[in-house]
Design a protein around this motif. Structure first.
Motif, PDB file in Angstrom:
ATOM      1  N   GLY A 122      55.086 102.572  80.198  1.00  0.00           N
ATOM      2  CA  GLY A 122      56.456 102.870  80.611  1.00  0.00           C
ATOM      3  C   GLY A 122      56.523 103.352  82.043  1.00  0.00           C
ATOM      4  N   GLY A 123      55.600 104.240  82.415  1.00  0.00           N
ATOM      5  CA  GLY A 123      55.587 104.747  83.791  1.00  0.00           C
ATOM      6  C   GLY A 123      55.329 103.647  84.794  1.00  0.00           C
ATOM      7  N   MET A 124      54.366 102.781  84.504  1.00  0.00           N
ATOM      8  CA  MET A 124      54.036 101.687  85.415  1.00  0.00           C
ATOM      9  C   MET A 124      55.207 100.717  85.568  1.00  0.00           C
ATOM     10  N   SER A 125      55.853 100.378  84.447  1.00  0.00           N
ATOM     11  CA  SER A 125      56.966  99.435  84.527  1.00  0.00           C
ATOM     12  C   SER A 125      58.153 100.036  85.280  1.00  0.00           C
ATOM     13  N   GLY A 126      58.351 101.349  85.110  1.00  0.00           N
ATOM     14  CA  GLY A 126      59.433 102.008  85.840  1.00  0.00           C
ATOM     15  C   GLY A 126      59.197 101.991  87.337  1.00  0.00           C
ATOM     16  N   ILE A 127      57.975 102.327  87.753  1.00  0.00           N
ATOM     17  CA  ILE A 127      57.646 102.313  89.186  1.00  0.00           C
ATOM     18  C   ILE A 127      57.774 100.899  89.743  1.00  0.00           C
ATOM     19  N   ALA A 128      57.292  99.909  89.000  1.00  0.00           N
ATOM     20  CA  ALA A 128      57.385  98.517  89.450  1.00  0.00           C
ATOM     21  C   ALA A 128      58.845  98.107  89.642  1.00  0.00           C
ATOM     22  N   THR A 129      59.695  98.560  88.731  1.00  0.00           N
ATOM     23  CA  THR A 129      61.125  98.227  88.850  1.00  0.00           C
ATOM     24  C   THR A 129      61.737  98.893  90.070  1.00  0.00           C
ATOM     25  N   PHE A 130      61.385 100.144  90.305  1.00  0.00           N
ATOM     26  CA  PHE A 130      61.878 100.834  91.502  1.00  0.00           C
ATOM     27  C   PHE A 130      61.434 100.094  92.767  1.00  0.00           C
ATOM     28  N   GLN A 131      60.196  99.623  92.748  1.00  0.00           N
ATOM     29  CA  GLN A 131      59.686  98.888  93.906  1.00  0.00           C
ATOM     30  C   GLN A 131      60.438  97.572  94.103  1.00  0.00           C
ATOM     31  N   ILE A 132      60.679  96.845  93.032  1.00  0.00           N
ATOM     32  CA  ILE A 132      61.370  95.565  93.141  1.00  0.00           C
ATOM     33  C   ILE A 132      62.756  95.740  93.749  1.00  0.00           C
ATOM     34  N   PHE A 133      63.453  96.794  93.341  1.00  0.00           N
ATOM     35  CA  PHE A 133      64.795  97.055  93.860  1.00  0.00           C
ATOM     36  C   PHE A 133      64.782  97.831  95.177  1.00  0.00           C
ATOM     37  N   ASN A 134      63.573  98.279  95.590  1.00  0.00           N
ATOM     38  CA  ASN A 134      63.427  99.045  96.832  1.00  0.00           C
ATOM     39  C   ASN A 134      64.347 100.265  96.839  1.00  0.00           C
ATOM     40  N   VAL A 135      64.227 101.087  95.806  1.00  0.00           N
ATOM     41  CA  VAL A 135      65.093 102.254  95.683  1.00  0.00           C
ATOM     42  C   VAL A 135      64.274 103.537  95.696  1.00  0.00           C
ATOM     43  N   GLY A 136      64.957 104.655  95.797  1.00  0.00           N
ATOM     44  CA  GLY A 136      64.329 105.965  95.779  1.00  0.00           C
ATOM     45  C   GLY A 136      65.393 107.032  95.622  1.00  0.00           C
ATOM     46  N   LEU A 137      64.974 108.283  95.636  1.00  0.00           N
ATOM     47  CA  LEU A 137      65.881 109.420  95.561  1.00  0.00           C
ATOM     48  C   LEU A 137      65.846 110.172  96.881  1.00  0.00           C
ATOM     49  N   VAL A 138      66.857 111.009  97.103  1.00  0.00           N
ATOM     50  CA  VAL A 138      66.934 111.741  98.369  1.00  0.00           C
ATOM     51  C   VAL A 138      66.200 113.073  98.300  1.00  0.00           C
TER      52      VAL A 138
END
Length: 477
Positions: free
Chosen positions: A284-300
């Motif tokens: 779950g953690g790996m897939s979540g990080i991969a998804t964040f990377q694909i969308f090029n997103v982050g938090l402030v």
């Protein structure tokens, strides 16, 4: 002495590592509001923000360069050396800040406690040797002179060393980002979290790196690599549908507290009861990080606590789809993998067998220790003259607070009065506490600070059978 009070054989390295993480947490936690304020300022007023404002955006740089590191150093110094230590830490931090080209979060968390330690040792050395009437001048000039020396040393030597070390760590993680291998961090993150080492990796590594990145581009994926509430949600959902007995019954309530309240410690016992489910957490953690990377997103800023509300509140403009997708994907993958594991185990009741689950979790912890007997076979000692019960956890603000509140209400419901129940971080438990309740993985750390106290190790801060036994014996009293 009963089994519940037995001291487990030494596991000092893990306990000290947890204590280090707890120290970092207690340096960061009082200042989380300032970090969130900076995150909101950044999300709103930088050129890519919701309400671009060139004038207000001028606050962003000085706040991250000066305000936040100084707050960390001041707090760290105070934790070690009191008010004089706080001032000493802040003086030393300004040398780091001026002498470096990056926000000095890591440096502040080192120089603050160092400054507090220096002034504390000096005060101990001169105690009783200062002539009457000269106390004020000695106190002021000792702080000024030692602060001056620390400030200069920080500027010339400590700052450059910390900046170089920071750049090495940043380069290593950036290499993972560049090669698309950042999801591999979950192989480290998820086991560390359930062993209560999450504060070491979050406050010690990811948050400082995330603040640096956010200062450059207004967001950072580093804030999400270990704080995503999705994997825990998937695990608890799997237990809700396919768990058995206690695990199945308590998982729905844990979902609310974990996902919406942000207290991730609630799902740790479910993994420890069935260590194989760590595979679902890692997936779950790996897939979540991969998804964040694909969308090029982050938090402030760092979400603390790791609630879905904190995630959404710290999501910058244009990143909501990717952030929400990352949480959902992580939850879905964790749910599928964990459900498969639970179903393949058939009719086994292992998740409700505390003795077996403790024995199996030993391999995860990689420590050859003998742990307490099954909760179902333990009892508390006599509870005569109990006036104060302390629930303690790593930071003293999450799971222990919830546990203390729940237990206090149970006492009231049973008509038991005259017993004070409060929550603390482990190192702050007062000496007048008669009973200290901690998670079993924090037991040795509690022993380090409270050797002569009755310590009751539990699996879960709410609904634990040992707490029910304690309640029964208090009622009998």
């Amino acid at each position: 002495m009963s089994d519940i009070q037995a001291t487990v054989p030494t596991q000092s390295f893990r306990a000290k590592l947890q204590a280090f993480g707890g120290f970092l947490t207690n340096m960061v936690l009082p200042n989380i509001g300032a970090f969130i304020a900076w995150g909101i300022l950044t999300a709103l007023f930088i050129p890519t923000g919701w309400l671009p404002n060139e004038q207000l955006a001028e606050i962003v740089g000085p706040a991250i360069t000066y305000l936040l590191p100084l707050l960390l150093a001041y707090t760290g110094g105070k934790m070690v050396g009191g008010k004089r230590g706080a001032v000493m830490g802040a003086i030393g931090a300004i040398g780091l800040i001026v002498g470096s080209d990056i926000p000095m979060f890591l440096g502040a968390m080192i120089i603050g406690p160092l400054g507090g330690w220096v002034i504390k040792k000096f005060d101990e050395a001169i105690e009783g040797n200062v002539p009457a009437g000269f106390e004020m001048i000695v106190n002021n000039f000792s702080l000024g002179i030692l602060g001056f020396l620390l400030m200069v040393v920080s500027y010339l030597f400590i700052g450059p060393v910390i900046e170089a070390a920071n750049n090495v760590v940043k380069s290593m993680i950036q290499a993972l980002v560049d090669t698309g291998m950042l999801p591999l961090l979950s192989i480290i993150n998820e086991p560390a979290k359930v062993l209560f080492l999450n504060n070491v990796i979050d406050q010690g590594i990811y948050y400082p790196l995330g603040m640096q990145k956010a200062a450059e581009v207004g967001k950072s994926i580093y804030f999400t690599v270990a704080s995503n509430p999705g994997p825990g949600l998937g695990l608890l959902l799997a237990y809700t549908f396919f768990g058995k007995k206690t695990a199945k019954r308590t998982a729905p309530g844990a979902i609310i507290i974990h996902f919406f309240g942000g207290i991730h410690e609630l799902y740790f016992p479910y993994v420890l009861m069935n260590p194989l489910t760590i595979l679902g957490m890692i997936a779950g953690g790996m897939s979540g990080i991969a998804t964040f990377q694909i969308f090029n997103v982050g938090l402030v800023a760092g979400p603390s606590p790791g609630s879905i509300f904190a995630y959404l509140g710290l999501t910058p403009k244009g990143n909501f789809l990717g952030i929400i997708a990352g949480v959902i994907v992580a939850a879905a993958v964790s749910f599928v993998v964990t459900s498969a594991i639970l179903k393949l185990q058939g009719e086994s009741d292992e998740e409700d067998d505390f003795e077996n689950s403790v024995e199996k979790s030993k391999s995860m912890k990689s420590e050859g220790k003998q742990i307490l007997n099954s909760a179902s076979n333990t009892s508390v000692d006599s509870v005569e003259n109990v006036n104060k019960i302390a629930f303690a956890c790593d930071a003293g603000a999450g799971s222990s607070a919830m546990g203390a509140t729940t237990f206090r209400k149970k006492l009231e419901k049973q008509g038991i009065s005259g017993i004070e129940v409060k929550h603390y971080r482990i190192e702050d438990v007062p000496q007048d506490a008669d009973i200290i309740v901690v998670h079993k993985n924090l037991q040795e750390r509690a022993r380090l600070s409270h050797e002569d106290k009755r310590i009751i190790p539990i699996e879960n801060y709410i609904g634990d059978p040992i707490l029910d036994k304690l309640l029964s014996e208090l009622k009998e009293k």
